[in-house]
Design a protein around this motif. Structure first.
Motif, mmCIF file in Angstrom:
data_model
loop_
_atom_site.group_PDB
_atom_site.id
_atom_site.type_symbol
_atom_site.label_atom_id
_atom_site.label_comp_id
_atom_site.label_asym_id
_atom_site.label_seq_id
_atom_site.Cartn_x
_atom_site.Cartn_y
_atom_site.Cartn_z
ATOM 1 N N MET A 51 13.270 0.322 16.951
ATOM 2 C CA MET A 51 12.503 0.874 15.842
ATOM 3 C C MET A 51 13.429 1.436 14.761
ATOM 4 N N LYS A 52 14.518 2.067 15.168
ATOM 5 C CA LYS A 52 15.462 2.629 14.191
ATOM 6 C C LYS A 52 16.140 1.524 13.395
ATOM 7 N N TYR A 53 16.523 0.462 14.071
ATOM 8 C CA TYR A 53 17.180 -0.648 13.372
ATOM 9 C C TYR A 53 16.211 -1.346 12.421
ATOM 10 N N GLN A 54 14.967 -1.540 12.855
ATOM 11 C CA GLN A 54 13.984 -2.166 11.969
ATOM 12 C C GLN A 54 13.718 -1.297 10.746
ATOM 13 N N SER A 55 13.735 0.021 10.893
ATOM 14 C CA SER A 55 13.560 0.917 9.746
ATOM 15 C C SER A 55 14.739 0.799 8.790
ATOM 16 N N ASP A 56 15.950 0.680 9.328
ATOM 17 C CA ASP A 56 17.125 0.479 8.475
ATOM 18 C C ASP A 56 17.010 -0.817 7.686
ATOM 19 N N VAL A 57 16.524 -1.857 8.327
ATOM 20 C CA VAL A 57 16.394 -3.151 7.651
ATOM 21 C C VAL A 57 15.318 -3.097 6.572
ATOM 22 N N GLU A 112 24.688 0.079 10.672
ATOM 23 C CA GLU A 112 24.322 -0.877 11.713
ATOM 24 C C GLU A 112 23.765 -2.173 11.131
ATOM 25 N N LEU A 113 23.679 -2.245 9.811
ATOM 26 C CA LEU A 113 23.170 -3.446 9.160
ATOM 27 C C LEU A 113 24.287 -4.470 9.014
ATOM 28 N N VAL A 114 23.957 -5.721 9.290
ATOM 29 C CA VAL A 114 24.926 -6.802 9.120
ATOM 30 C C VAL A 114 24.724 -7.528 7.796
ATOM 31 N N SER A 115 23.690 -7.178 7.045
ATOM 32 C CA SER A 115 23.437 -7.776 5.741
ATOM 33 C C SER A 115 22.669 -6.768 4.893
ATOM 34 N N GLY A 116 22.772 -6.931 3.564
ATOM 35 C CA GLY A 116 22.089 -6.018 2.666
ATOM 36 C C GLY A 116 22.853 -4.710 2.493
ATOM 37 N N ILE A 117 22.311 -3.852 1.650
ATOM 38 C CA ILE A 117 22.936 -2.578 1.324
ATOM 39 C C ILE A 117 22.139 -1.468 1.998
ATOM 40 N N PRO A 118 22.778 -0.627 2.806
ATOM 41 C CA PRO A 118 22.036 0.430 3.500
ATOM 42 C C PRO A 118 21.451 1.441 2.536
ATOM 43 N N ALA A 119 20.324 2.036 2.922
ATOM 44 C CA ALA A 119 19.657 3.011 2.056
ATOM 45 C C ALA A 119 20.505 4.253 1.844
ATOM 46 N N ILE A 120 21.397 4.542 2.766
ATOM 47 C CA ILE A 120 22.236 5.730 2.643
ATOM 48 C C ILE A 120 23.177 5.617 1.453
ATOM 49 N N PHE A 121 23.539 4.376 1.053
ATOM 50 C CA PHE A 121 24.448 4.190 -0.077
ATOM 51 C C PHE A 121 23.770 4.562 -1.393
ATOM 52 N N SER A 122 22.506 4.195 -1.540
ATOM 53 C CA SER A 122 21.779 4.596 -2.756
ATOM 54 C C SER A 122 21.611 6.105 -2.816
ATOM 55 N N HIS A 123 21.517 6.738 -1.663
ATOM 56 C CA HIS A 123 21.427 8.200 -1.620
ATOM 57 C C HIS A 123 22.717 8.829 -2.145
ATOM 58 N N PHE A 124 23.856 8.233 -1.823
ATOM 59 C CA PHE A 124 25.130 8.733 -2.337
ATOM 60 C C PHE A 124 25.204 8.581 -3.854
#
Length: 522
Positions: free
Chosen positions: A247-253, A283-295
Motif C-alpha cells: 500500500m505504501k509503494y502504491q501510494s508513492d507511485v 523506492e520509485l524506479v521511475s518518475g519523480i517522487p512527491a518528496i522532491f516537489s515538497h523540497f
C-alpha cells in the motif's frame, strides 16, 4: 511394513507419527546448507550419519523384539537397550546431537528470515554476517532471542516429551509435504518438463507424505497444535507487513510528479542551484517522487546535481558487479538530474558508504561518456523504462575500461581563519579540501559538451554529498473497514516502528542527512 500395517490396522496407522521422528534428525541436517556445501553434507550423511542411524535403530529393534514390555511408560526403549556401563556417555552424545540438530534449524531459520525480509515479506531485522568469506553464515539477534523464548515456553508449558515429539512430527511432515508440492512446480516452470512427470512425482511422494501427515494430524490436541498456531502467527505478521508495504509503494507511485511539471520549472528548477550532489533516496524506479516537489516548494536552494537513488533487492541470490547499477537521466541535460537503481541479491552484502559513493559517481560519469559513444559500448545494455533511457553499468572494479575516480585530500589554510589577541595569534585547524579528478581511458574521445558536464560533476563531488531520506507513512482513510483500520493503523504501524530501517541508512553520515516524512491515506 505391509504386514505391520495389516496386523495392527488403526494402531499401526496412528504409530506412523512416532515412526516419522526417526527421519527428523537427518532431515534437519539439510537445513544447514548456509554453513556447509551440498557435497560435504552428502558425504557426511552417506558415510557417517546414515550408518549410525541404521545401527542404532537395528539395535533398538533387536532389543525390543526380545523385551516386549517395559516396566514403566516413562522408560525410553533406546536408553534401556544401552548397556548400563555406557549409558551416561551415550546420554551425553545424545544431548550434543540435540544441540547440533537445533543449530541446524536455527541457521536455517536465519537464512529464511533474511530472504523473506529482502523480498519484502518480513519486517527488517538486524543481519550480522559472521564470516567474511562465506556469505551464508549470518546471525540475527532478534530471531535468536525469539527462538530461545519459544523453546522455553514450549518446554515449560508441555513438560512432556511425547507432546513435544507430536509437535515436531507434524511440523516436519508439513514441511516435506509443502516441499513436494513446490517441487512439482519447479519441474514444470523451471525445468520445463512435462506436466505429467510433475503429477507422477507429486502422486508418488505425496501419497506417502499424506499418510504420515494424516497420522500426525490425529494428535492435534496432544501437542501438534503448536506448530500450526505458530505458523498462523507468523503468517499474520508476514501478511500485514507485505500488505502495508504494498500500500505504501502504491501510494508513492500514485503521488509521483510528472516530468512535464519538472520541465515547466526550467533548468534552475525555480530556485538557486548550489554546488554539491543531492542524493534523494526513494523506492520509485521511475518518475519523480512527491518528496522532491515538497523540497522545491519549501527550500530556497538545492544542489546543482540531483540523483534519485533507489536500492532494490531482487529475488536472486547474487547480482554481478557488472550489472550493479541502472543509470539514466531525468529531464534534459541542462537539469543535471539523474536516476540510479542499485540492485542487490538477497545474499549480497552492501558496501560501505565511501566505496558506494565512488561507484555511484563513476556510474554517472560513465553514463555521460556513453551518450557520446553510441551503440559501440559492449559492456552496457540499454533499458527503456517510462520514456527514460537507463544504462546498465557495473562497479568500478568490474569495469576495467571505464572511468576511474581519484580523490585526494589537500590542506587548505585561510588567513581569514586567524583570530588575533593582544598576546598571541590563534589559528583555526587547517581544513582538508577534497580534490577530485576523473581518469578517462586513452581510447575514449569525449567532446567539449561531455567534458563540461564531467567538470560540473567533479566540482559537485568536491563540494560534498548530502543525503535526503524520504519516509512515507500510510494511514487508513476515513470510512475504511474495521479490519483495514486494524491492519494499517495498528498492525503495520507497530511492525514499522519496531523494525530496523534500510541497511544503507545505517552507513549514511548523520551530519549530512536530512529526513522528511509524508503521510498517505489509503
Amino acid at each position: 511394513m505391509y504386514k505391520f500395517l495389516k496386523k495392527t490396522r488403526r494402531g499401526g496407522w496412528m504409530s506412523l507419527g512416532g515412526i516419522l521422528l526417526c527421519m527428523t534428525g537427518s532431515e534437519a541436517m539439510f537445513a544447514d546448507l548456509g554453513h556447509f556445501s551440498q557435497l560435504s553434507i552428502q558425504i557426511a550423511f552417506t558415510f557417517v550419519v546414515y550408518p549410525s542411524l541404521i545401527l542404532a535403530y537395528m539395535g533398538q529393534a533387536a532389543y525390543l523384539s526380545k523385551h516386549h514390555s517395559l516396566e514403566t511408560d516413562y522408560r525410553i526403549g533406546f536408553y534401556v537397550s544401552v548397556p548400563e556401563q555406557i549409558r551416561v556417555p551415550v546420554l551425553a552424545i545424545a544431548i550434543l546431537a540435540a544441540v547440533v540438530g537445533s543449530q541446524a534449524v536455527i541457521t536455517g531459520t536465519f537464512s529464511i528470515i533474511k530472504q523473506c525480509s529482502a523480498l519484502g515479506c518480513f519486517p527488517k531485522v538486524k543481519v550480522v554476517h559472521t564470516s567474511s568469506r562465506v556469505h551464508g553464515q549470518i546471525y540475527i539477534p532478534e530471531i535468536n532471542w525469539t527462538l530461545m523464548l519459544l523453546c522455553l515456553a514450549v518446554t515449560i508449558g508441555f513438560r512432556n516429551t511425547k507432546h513435544m515429539a507430536n509437535a515436531a512430527g507434524l511440523a516436519v511432515i508439513t514441511v516435506m509435504l509443502v516441499t513436494t508440492c513446490l517441487m512439482s512446480l519447479v519441474i514444470v516452470l523451471c525445468w520445463h518438463k512435462n506436466a505429467l512427470l510433475a503429477l507422477c512425482f507429486i502422486f508418488f511422494f505425496g501419497s506417502f507424505e499424506a499418510l504420515y501427515f494424516s497420522a500426525s494430524l490425529i494428535k492435534f490436541l496432544e501437542g501438534a497444535w503448536v506448530p500450526i498456531a505458530l505458523s498462523l502467527i507468523f503468517l499474520a505478521i508476514m501478511y500485514v507487513w507485505h500488505y502495508g508495504t504494498l500500500m505504501k509503494y502504491q501510494s508513492d507511485v500514485q503521488n509521483k510528479v510528472s516530468i512535464d511539471w519538472l520541465l515547466s520549472l526550467g533548468p534552475t528548477l525555480g530556485i538557486v542551484r548550489v554546488r554539491g550532489i543531492g542524493l534523494i533516496h526513494t523506492e520509485l524506479v521511475s518518475g519523480i517522487p512527491a518528496i522532491f516537489s515538497h523540497f522545491l516548494t519549501n527550500l530556497p536552494a538545492f544542489h546543482q546535481v540531483v540523483v534519485f537513488l533507489c536500492i532494490k533487492s531482487v529475488p536472486v541470490p547474487h547480482v554481478g558487479p557488472e550489472e550493479r547499477f541502472l543509470v539514466g537521466r531525468v529531464g534534459p541535460k541542462g537539469y543535471h538530474i539523474y536516476r540510479c537503481i542499485a540492485r542487490y541479491g538477497y545474499r549480497d552484502i552492501h558496501k560501505d558508504d565511501v566505496e558506494f559513493e565512488r561507484d555511484l559517481v563513476c556510474s554517472i560519469a560513465e553514463l555521460i561518456r556513453s551518450e557520446k559513444r553510441g551503440s559501440s559500448v559492449d559492456v552496457m545494455e540499454e533499458v527503456e523504462d517510462d520514456d527514460e533511457r537507463m544504462v546498465v553499468i557495473g562497479t568500478t572494479s568490474s569495469n576495467l575500461e571505464g572511468i576511474k575516480l581519484c580523490e585526494e585530500e589537500e590542506e587548505e589554510a585561510r588567513c581569514s581563519d586567524e583570530v588575533r589577541t593582544s598576546e598571541t595569534v590563534v589559528k583555526s585547524p587547517e581544513r582538508l579540501r577534497r580534490r577530485v579528478r576523473f581518469i578517462v581511458p586513452e581510447s575514449s574521445h569525449i567532446d567539449e559538451e561531455a567534458q563540461a558536464e564531467l567538470m560540473e560533476l567533479m566540482e559537485a563531488r568536491e563540494a560534498g554529498m548530502a543525503f535526503i531520506l524520504g519516509h512515507s507513512y500510510v494511514r487508513a482513510k476515513r470510512g475504511s473497514s474495521f479490519i483495514r483500520n486494524i491492519v494499517i493503523n495498528y498492525g503495520y504501524d507497530f511492525l514499522r516502528r519496531n523494525s530496523r530501517g534500510p541497511s544503507y541508512a545505517l552507513c549514511i553520515p548523520h551530519a549530512s542527512t536530512l529526513e522528511v516524512g509524508m503521510v498517505y491515506h489509503v
